[in-house]
Design a protein around this motif. Structure first.
Motif, short mmCIF file in Angstrom:
data_model
loop_
_atom_site.label_atom_id
_atom_site.label_comp_id
_atom_site.label_asym_id
_atom_site.label_seq_id
_atom_site.Cartn_x
_atom_site.Cartn_y
_atom_site.Cartn_z
N GLN A 135 38.87 0.61 -0.95
CA GLN A 135 38.09 1.68 -0.32
C GLN A 135 37.22 2.41 -1.35
N GLN A 136 36.59 1.62 -2.23
CA GLN A 136 35.73 2.17 -3.27
C GLN A 136 34.40 1.43 -3.31
N THR A 137 33.39 2.14 -3.74
CA THR A 137 32.08 1.56 -3.92
C THR A 137 31.77 1.50 -5.40
N THR A 138 31.33 0.34 -5.87
CA THR A 138 30.91 0.21 -7.26
C THR A 138 29.39 0.12 -7.30
N VAL A 139 28.81 0.59 -8.40
CA VAL A 139 27.37 0.61 -8.57
C VAL A 139 27.00 -0.32 -9.72
N GLN A 140 26.05 -1.21 -9.46
CA GLN A 140 25.56 -2.12 -10.49
C GLN A 140 24.06 -1.89 -10.65
N SER A 141 23.57 -2.00 -11.88
CA SER A 141 22.14 -1.82 -12.15
C SER A 141 21.40 -3.13 -11.90
N LYS A 142 21.18 -3.45 -10.64
CA LYS A 142 20.43 -4.64 -10.23
C LYS A 142 20.17 -4.57 -8.73
N TYR A 143 19.36 -5.49 -8.25
CA TYR A 143 19.17 -5.64 -6.82
C TYR A 143 19.98 -6.85 -6.40
N PHE A 144 19.76 -7.40 -5.27
CA PHE A 144 20.58 -8.50 -4.77
C PHE A 144 20.39 -9.80 -5.52
N TRP A 145 19.19 -9.98 -6.15
CA TRP A 145 18.91 -11.25 -6.83
C TRP A 145 18.78 -11.04 -8.30
N ILE B 32 8.76 -0.29 -9.09
CA ILE B 32 10.22 -0.12 -9.17
C ILE B 32 10.59 0.31 -10.58
N ALA B 33 11.21 1.47 -10.68
CA ALA B 33 11.69 1.95 -11.98
C ALA B 33 13.15 1.55 -12.19
N ARG B 34 13.94 1.65 -11.13
CA ARG B 34 15.37 1.32 -11.22
C ARG B 34 15.81 0.67 -9.91
N ARG C 11 0.79 -1.24 0.00
CA ARG C 11 0.00 0.00 0.00
C ARG C 11 0.82 1.28 0.00
N TYR C 12 1.83 1.34 0.83
CA TYR C 12 2.53 2.62 0.97
C TYR C 12 3.58 2.87 -0.12
N PHE C 13 4.54 1.98 -0.28
CA PHE C 13 5.64 2.24 -1.21
C PHE C 13 5.16 2.52 -2.64
N PRO C 14 4.21 1.75 -3.19
CA PRO C 14 3.79 2.02 -4.57
C PRO C 14 3.05 3.36 -4.73
N GLN C 15 2.48 3.90 -3.65
CA GLN C 15 1.67 5.10 -3.76
C GLN C 15 2.18 6.27 -2.93
N ALA C 16 3.33 6.14 -2.31
CA ALA C 16 3.83 7.17 -1.39
C ALA C 16 4.09 8.50 -2.09
N SER C 17 4.60 8.44 -3.31
CA SER C 17 4.92 9.67 -4.03
C SER C 17 5.28 9.32 -5.47
N HIS C 18 5.55 10.35 -6.24
CA HIS C 18 5.98 10.12 -7.62
C HIS C 18 7.41 9.60 -7.67
N GLN C 19 8.16 9.85 -6.60
CA GLN C 19 9.54 9.37 -6.52
C GLN C 19 9.83 8.90 -5.11
N VAL C 20 10.14 7.60 -4.98
CA VAL C 20 10.43 7.00 -3.69
C VAL C 20 11.79 6.32 -3.78
N ILE C 21 12.66 6.63 -2.85
CA ILE C 21 13.99 6.02 -2.80
C ILE C 21 14.05 5.19 -1.52
N LEU C 22 14.30 3.89 -1.69
CA LEU C 22 14.44 2.98 -0.56
C LEU C 22 15.88 2.49 -0.50
N LEU C 23 16.52 2.69 0.62
CA LEU C 23 17.88 2.21 0.85
C LEU C 23 17.77 1.02 1.80
#
Length: 94
Positions: free
Chosen positions: A84-94, A71-73, A39-51
């Motif tokens: 000591q670096q962070t890499t970014v991948q276009s995926k979630y954990f699975w 989920i858009a991205r 209920r909340y996450f899909p309708q909370a706003s036009h843009q929702v960022i979950l960490l």
């Protein structure tokens, strides 16, 4: 309580507000987790960022959000202590 406050502020303002939540499902029971995912996450706003962590938004919650088109991205941040670096991948954990 914090998410209820965010939702109330957004509804009272009647404006589209960015919502960013760190550890959105931490320490919640199954019923409250499901309520937020459905209920909340899909309708909370036009843009929702979950960490989140992989144990917080599990595969079943991620699948439910994808099926709702909520989920858009998805990004996976991987920290390498050796470099000591962070890499970014276009995926979630699975």
């Amino acid at each position: 309580m914090a998410i209820a406050l965010l939702w109330g502020l957004a509804r009272a303002s009647r404006r589209p507000l960015l919502v960013a939540i760190d550890t959105p499902l931490g320490r919640l029971d199954a019923a409250h987790r499901q309520n937020l995912v459905e209920r909340y996450f899909p309708q909370a706003s036009h843009q929702v960022i979950l960490l989140s962590t992989d144990t917080e938004i599990r595969q079943e919650e991620a699948t439910a959000l994808r099926q709702q088109g909520a989920i858009a991205r998805e990004y996976l941040l991987h920290y390498d202590p050796a470099t000591q670096q962070t890499t970014v991948q276009s995926k979630y954990f699975w």
